[in-house]
Design an enzyme around this catalytic site. Sequence first.
Site, PDB file in Angstrom:
ATOM      1  CG  LEU A 281      -1.989  -1.142   1.211  1.00 34.69           C
ATOM      2  CD1 LEU A 281      -2.878  -1.060   2.443  1.00 34.69           C
ATOM      3  CD2 LEU A 281      -2.862  -1.142  -0.042  1.00 34.69           C
TER       4      LEU A 281
ATOM      5  CB  ALA B 194       2.435   7.210   2.807  1.00 31.72           C
TER       6      ALA B 194
ATOM      7  CG  ASP C 199       4.648   2.411  -4.355  1.00 32.91           C
ATOM      8  OD1 ASP C 199       4.049   1.902  -5.308  1.00 32.91           O
ATOM      9  OD2 ASP C 199       4.929   1.791  -3.309  1.00 32.91           O
TER      10      ASP C 199
HETATM   11  O1  PMV Z   1       4.512  -3.242  -2.818  1.00 32.00           O
HETATM   12  P1  PMV Z   1       4.418  -1.814  -3.196  1.00 32.00           P
HETATM   13  O2  PMV Z   1       3.260  -1.083  -2.666  1.00 32.00           O
HETATM   14  O3  PMV Z   1       5.681  -1.074  -2.904  1.00 32.00           O
HETATM   15  O4  PMV Z   1       4.252  -1.782  -4.805  1.00 32.00           O
HETATM   16  C1  PMV Z   1       5.331  -2.155  -5.603  1.00 32.00           C
HETATM   17  C2  PMV Z   1       4.996  -2.102  -7.057  1.00 32.00           C
HETATM   18  C3  PMV Z   1       5.994  -2.868  -7.924  1.00 32.00           C
HETATM   19  O5  PMV Z   1       5.547  -2.714  -9.263  1.00 32.00           O
HETATM   20  C4  PMV Z   1       6.013  -4.343  -7.583  1.00 32.00           C
HETATM   21  C5  PMV Z   1       7.413  -2.334  -7.795  1.00 32.00           C
HETATM   22  C6  PMV Z   1       7.621  -0.959  -8.384  1.00 32.00           C
HETATM   23  O6  PMV Z   1       8.649  -0.358  -8.067  1.00 32.00           O
HETATM   24  O7  PMV Z   1       6.793  -0.488  -9.185  1.00 32.00           O
END
Ligand code: PMV
Length: 311
Positions: free
Chosen positions: A106, A111, A150
Amino acid sequence: MSSLTDTITVSAPAKIILFGEHAVVYHQPALAVPLSAIRVTVTRTPAAAPIFCAGSWTREFPADISEETLTDPVLKMAQATAKHLGITVPAARYEIASTIPPASGLGSGAAVSAAIGRAVAGGHVLPASVLNALVYDIERIHHGTPSGIDNTVIVYEQPVFFVRGSEPALFDVGQPIHLLVADTGRSALTKESVGDVRALVESQPEFALSRIHAIGDIVASAREALASGNISQLGELMHQNHALLRDLTVSSPELEALVNAATQAGALGAKLSGGGRGGNMIALVTPEARAAVSAALTAAGAVRVIETTLE
Ligand code: PMV
């Protein structure tokens, strides 16, 4: 401009990736939205020296230290923000509170960084594009090779169609989209799942890259389905995206249990969201099916189910 005698409170939201995680690292597009219901909040109150606190965790900002020798991401973010603004980190107590579960897909790390940057800036002008770049640099400590999705969704707090290295674009939502976000309760490090996908790309390039490109095609179709309000197609695309992520080895027994439970209870689509291996999944529901799917997710082991609507 706020003075150091003022108390200020700033925040940043969680995010969910609707389509395209992991493939986005390989320059495929992805769609993500902020999850404003859960957030990191930083309250800055006057103090004799800079100190950062989160529950029982406290770190004093060292008086004479260079950026290079700081290893803690919170202190590094504070230092980088102050440096950009041409100030020293303001003497204050920075109390961090979060309702975003960590290591759960998330975006809690981004954040925290975004909220710290805003708190250190106080009344100084800190354009979103600058904050975004500062948060991205900290994401590299958490993730190794983050795509940047993110920090972009979290800093701008807007839905984005994201392609690594390009300016993020907004996307249209033709009809309200009702989603449930369910937490497996199992934390998992994105750095590890991203590293494992990279190892798969290296050891079995044909297998892995065909999945990554197929995910890119799904994202393009999903963008159109969102714009035209074609909810049933969107659900089908979620199922397809989840199956491809499973092929890339980033699902888990807990995620499979929640995806299956949601589908059996009448969700139009369901998939893991974020880094995978644990963390959260999302289910697309009609308003009529929402309560039944939510109950099925809880019965299948979800430790938390959040409802959110995109419009
Ligand atoms: O796990 P999270 O919320 O940090 O999402 C990562 C998303 C990925 O595509 C797996 C990695 C990225 O850097 O985009």
